[in-house]
Design an enzyme around this catalytic site. Structure first.
Site, PDB file in Angstrom:
ATOM      1  N   TYR A 140       0.681  -1.198   0.035  1.00 37.21           N
ATOM      2  CA  TYR A 140      -0.025   0.049  -0.060  1.00 37.21           C
ATOM      3  C   TYR A 140       0.891   1.450   0.031  1.00 37.21           C
ATOM      4  O   TYR A 140       0.815   2.120  -0.995  1.00 37.21           O
ATOM      5  CB  TYR A 140      -1.046  -0.084   1.285  1.00 37.21           C
ATOM      6  CG  TYR A 140      -1.815   1.325   1.180  1.00 37.21           C
ATOM      7  CD1 TYR A 140      -2.908   1.784   0.434  1.00 37.21           C
ATOM      8  CD2 TYR A 140      -1.480   2.188   2.274  1.00 37.21           C
ATOM      9  CE1 TYR A 140      -3.393   2.683   0.364  1.00 37.21           C
ATOM     10  CE2 TYR A 140      -2.102   3.384   2.368  1.00 37.21           C
ATOM     11  CZ  TYR A 140      -3.108   3.731   1.491  1.00 37.21           C
ATOM     12  OH  TYR A 140      -3.712   4.990   1.293  1.00 37.21           O
ATOM     13  N   LYS A 144       1.430   3.880  -3.149  1.00 36.28           N
ATOM     14  CA  LYS A 144       1.075   5.466  -3.070  1.00 36.28           C
ATOM     15  C   LYS A 144       2.000   6.157  -3.272  1.00 36.28           C
ATOM     16  O   LYS A 144       1.707   7.213  -3.845  1.00 36.28           O
ATOM     17  CB  LYS A 144       0.388   5.440  -1.436  1.00 36.28           C
ATOM     18  CG  LYS A 144      -1.103   4.695  -1.483  1.00 36.28           C
ATOM     19  CD  LYS A 144      -2.271   5.204  -2.471  1.00 36.28           C
ATOM     20  CE  LYS A 144      -2.753   6.510  -1.979  1.00 36.28           C
ATOM     21  NZ  LYS A 144      -4.171   6.696  -2.796  1.00 36.28           N
TER      22      LYS A 144
END
Length: 329
Positions: A140, A144
């Site tokens: 994640y 990002k």
């Protein structure tokens, strides 16, 4: 600013829905784009477009004749295949930038995450001078960070871009943080590696407001173009305290127990190994990333957002908790 036609990716989601409602209330024509229907937005006058962020043609069709995009769509979570995170967060963001360029869209506000600067240590009052992390404990934050880089690099005269890093968004309808906390607090107690660590959070309406005010700024003076910003409720507090307040607002009274960080880290590593090796369904109860987030302070200086696009939280944490209480009834 005069009325615009605005595409909100992930518009049917938790943050996206708030963004759509605020834009519609300001008189803009809003199109929500996401994988499943967003019929709940129809009463706000928002048109819903079903499609996948990884499918460029669907995205380009939805973006046709739009003036701006607010890109909130993304894959969140502490667990999942790196390929899925990359496809949605990185390739999906590249598709959004391409759709802007090919449709002559001049403004893009992107939802990033403060985890992009999290290198495993405490962050106390950190600002945008913090570098992006170079090593990540989960797909994640890694994807990002990659997505944010793409958005900032895409900033130009023809496409003004900015990225926002809202920290731990919560509020009525939150599908991420609150259900997990409730599940873990079922027995009346909750184990936290470091309940005394200070963290920032942000009420969902304030997170949405940051996006709409950043867009207004891009369209007018564009002081925020080509930059990333932390946005929070500007009320950092010990995580044991805010978690207790969130659970209490949902009607769950819990005792918070401190567990040694070293024990939690070991548990995270063991769970990850077990889930991978045995191919277990669902997500592990604890991972290295979740422990790292819970074992460190992370609160931020948001003066840049205030200076460059006038972001000020509209609701205090206590006011947000009142909304949460009403919604939980």
């Amino acid at each position: 600013a005069s009325a615009m036609k605005i595409l909100v990716t992930g518009g049917g989601g938790f943050l996206g829905s708030s963004v759509c409602r605020q834009l519609a209330a300001a008189g803009h024509e809003v199109i929500a784009f996401q994988r499943s229907p967003a019929d709940h937005l129809a009463s706000d006058g928002v048109r819903s477009f079903e499609g996948d962020i990884t499918d460029f043609s669907q995205l380009a069709e939805a973006a046709a004749a739009c003036d701006a995009v607010i890109h909130t769509a993304g894959k969140a979570g502490i667990w999942g295949s790196p390929e899925a995170f990359h496809a949605i967060n990185v390739d999906g963001t590249a598709n959004v930038i391409r759709a802007c360029r090919e449709n002559g869209i001049h403004f893009l506000v992107h939802t990033s995450s403060p985890s992009v600067v999290h290198a495993g240590d405490d962050i106390a009052g950190g600002d945008e001078s913090l570098p992006l992390a170079t090593h990540f404990s989960a797909p994640y934050p890694e994807t990002k960070a990659e997505a944010e880089k793409l958005v900032i690099a895409a900033n130009s005269e023809n496409l003004k871009t900015t990225a926002l890093r809202p920290h731990l968004i919560w509020g009525p309808g939150d599908p991420h943080i609150l259900p997990r906390l409730l599940a873990k607090a079922k027995g009346g107690s909750l184990a936290l590696p470091a309940p005394e660590k200070i963290i920032d959070t942000i009420f969902v309406e304030n997170a949405a407001l940051a996006h709409t005010t950043a867009l207004d700024e891009l369209v007018s003076s564009a002081r925020c173009a080509g930059k990333a910003y932390f946005v929070t409720n500007n009320e950092p507090m010990p995580q044991g305290e805010i978690i207790g307040k969130l659970l209490a607002a949902l009607g769950a009274e819990v005792k918070i127990r401190a567990v040694p960080v070293s024990v939690a880290k070991t548990a995270g590593a063991l769970c990850e190994t077990a889930w991978r090796t045995l191919g277990l369904r669902g997500e592990p109860p604890v991972t290295r990333f979740s422990v790292e987030q819970l074992a460190t302070a992370h609160w931020f200086n948001t003066e840049a957002a205030q200076r460059d696009f006038g972001y000020e939280p509209r609701f205090t944490i206590d006011e947000g908790l009142d909304f949460l209480r009403q919604s939980a009834r």
